[in-house]
Design an enzyme around this catalytic site. Sequence first.
Site, PDB file in Angstrom:
ATOM      1  N   ASN A  29      -1.531   1.562   5.669  1.00  0.00           N
ATOM      2  CA  ASN A  29      -0.425   0.827   5.056  1.00  0.00           C
ATOM      3  C   ASN A  29       0.206  -0.035   6.145  1.00  0.00           C
ATOM      4  O   ASN A  29       0.595   0.490   7.180  1.00  0.00           O
ATOM      5  CB  ASN A  29       0.605   1.813   4.492  1.00  0.00           C
ATOM      6  CG  ASN A  29       1.871   1.142   3.963  1.00  0.00           C
ATOM      7  OD1 ASN A  29       2.923   1.743   3.956  1.00  0.00           O
ATOM      8  ND2 ASN A  29       1.785  -0.092   3.533  1.00  0.00           N
ATOM      9  N   GLY A  30       0.285  -1.330   5.903  1.00  0.00           N
ATOM     10  CA  GLY A  30       0.864  -2.233   6.900  1.00  0.00           C
ATOM     11  C   GLY A  30       0.006  -3.461   7.025  1.00  0.00           C
ATOM     12  O   GLY A  30      -0.776  -3.780   6.130  1.00  0.00           O
ATOM     13  N   GLY A  76       1.592  -0.137  -4.945  1.00  0.00           N
ATOM     14  CA  GLY A  76       0.368  -0.926  -5.100  1.00  0.00           C
ATOM     15  C   GLY A  76      -0.301  -0.578  -6.407  1.00  0.00           C
ATOM     16  O   GLY A  76      -0.583   0.594  -6.663  1.00  0.00           O
ATOM     17  N   CYS A 107       0.799  -1.223   0.000  1.00  0.00           N
ATOM     18  CA  CYS A 107       0.000   0.000   0.000  1.00  0.00           C
ATOM     19  C   CYS A 107       0.832   1.273   0.000  1.00  0.00           C
ATOM     20  O   CYS A 107       1.953   1.297   0.501  1.00  0.00           O
ATOM     21  CB  CYS A 107      -0.885   0.080   1.234  1.00  0.00           C
ATOM     22  SG  CYS A 107      -1.987  -1.291   1.417  1.00  0.00           S
ATOM     23  N   TYR A 159      14.421  -2.072  -1.684  1.00  0.00           N
ATOM     24  CA  TYR A 159      13.588  -2.316  -2.862  1.00  0.00           C
ATOM     25  C   TYR A 159      12.297  -1.512  -2.915  1.00  0.00           C
ATOM     26  O   TYR A 159      11.962  -0.972  -3.960  1.00  0.00           O
ATOM     27  CB  TYR A 159      13.278  -3.819  -2.925  1.00  0.00           C
ATOM     28  CG  TYR A 159      12.357  -4.206  -4.053  1.00  0.00           C
ATOM     29  CD1 TYR A 159      12.759  -4.068  -5.378  1.00  0.00           C
ATOM     30  CD2 TYR A 159      11.084  -4.699  -3.801  1.00  0.00           C
ATOM     31  CE1 TYR A 159      11.910  -4.420  -6.416  1.00  0.00           C
ATOM     32  CE2 TYR A 159      10.236  -5.061  -4.838  1.00  0.00           C
ATOM     33  CZ  TYR A 159      10.649  -4.907  -6.143  1.00  0.00           C
ATOM     34  OH  TYR A 159       9.824  -5.245  -7.161  1.00  0.00           O
TER      35      TYR A 159
END
Length: 485
Positions: free
Chosen positions: A121-122, A42, A16, A261
Amino acid sequence: MPPAHPFDDDKLKEECGIFGVIGLSDAANFVALGLHALQHRGQEAGGIVAHDPEQGFNSVRRFGYVRDNFTDESVMQTLPGALAIGHVRYSTAGSKGQTAIRDVQPFFGEFSMGGAAIAHNGNITNANSLRRELIDRGSIFQSSSDSECIIHLMARSMGRSIPDRMEEALRKVEGAFSVVAMTRTKLIGVRDPLGVRPLVLGQVGDGWVLSSETCALDIIGARFIREIEPGEMVVINDKGVQSHFPFRPAKSRFCIFEHVYFSRPDSILGGRSVYETRRQIGVELAKEAPVDADLVCPVPDSGTPAAIGFSQESGIPYAMGIIRNQYMGRTFIEPTEQIRNMGVRLKLNVNRALIEGKRVILVDDSVVRGTTSRKIKEMILDAGAAEVHFRIASPPTAWPCFYGVDTPQREKLLAATMSEEEMRNHLAVDSLRFISLDGLYRAVGEAGGRDPKAPAYCDACFSGEYPVEPADMLEQGFQLKTAAE
Ligand code: SF4
């Protein structure tokens, strides 16, 4: 829905990106731009909620890319107001790989003191038990997403304001969360006590911005102010930013893979340029795992900064031995079975004139299942390379992530079942070396390497040491690392 790309089964995927704006007219247009800059986090779906004093809350949630859904004037006109938040998602817990529109965030809840929308997000590691408990007590869930628990916990709270309710709800949640939320008058940002996922604050004119990454501030011309601290909650209204720390203090454990990344190389994380950290990883890798060769080539695009660092440190020339097709779109129908590795060839092609007869070092960011690495190696050998040496800019990924990154089951991770030498044999390359965990820590600025007693980052996918117990997964039979491993 955007087409799957050939590496979809062989990369870890951030799930996300979140973005919010207050104090700028047509805030949703800024949010659309911010989400576009966060699209790498995402690609399956995205949503925006905006609030306007006359028209109240409005939302649009769609499958597909931001540029295809939130550029149409007729859509954006339905999202008026100076306050908006948005979310792009891969797929979080729940309908993995088959996102249903009801799972697309932001989620919205109507409370006695007004509405609120949240974007998360998570990953909540105790979501299953929370959901069971909430359903037993009468909550009716609309989605299969772990994030919806936050809305139901807020609904059950006796807090007098929405920020109070959010605070109480998040105290019951375990795992990784960066949250951007909004009420009718406030923009709210929260990071979990370990600060696993990123969240930054920016300012543009009279407006304030919250974003997963700084690269999305740049796109709207916002000034980076600071990171939201681990365990911090900021509440922003027309009077400015109020900050407090509602959780029990803990030592920060930011996700080290964001440096390797996930984040964009033009973002700043922890005061460091992501590009520079990745270049430094290449420098460390060249020191740890030198090899005699003619060329250093990145596996584009994520291996590029590390390949530059490797080349600079080793003195071996850097070359674009693999070229990425920028216009990879839909998946073609395979005309014949003779086109080997077609999926990879659609995206990457070998620069044959450069590679022929050369001993090539290929630098990639990670090896997950190893399927793509094998195909790339075959393409390089088909082009006439004399030797192929893989250098990997992260340690072996041997453990799944439970904090908001999509990882295959442990058995599917190449490094979970094979030693480095077995992986080299499996990939059939002349040599294969990964950066060490200490080398990675040095590259992110920890001069002494990893402190095994108190690591500065979450590195569970490499070390198997999970900073937050993955309660739901343990319930499902996941085995933590044993003393012998
Ligand atoms: S397990 Fe790996 S990918 Fe997940 S948060 Fe930790 S370092 Fe990041």
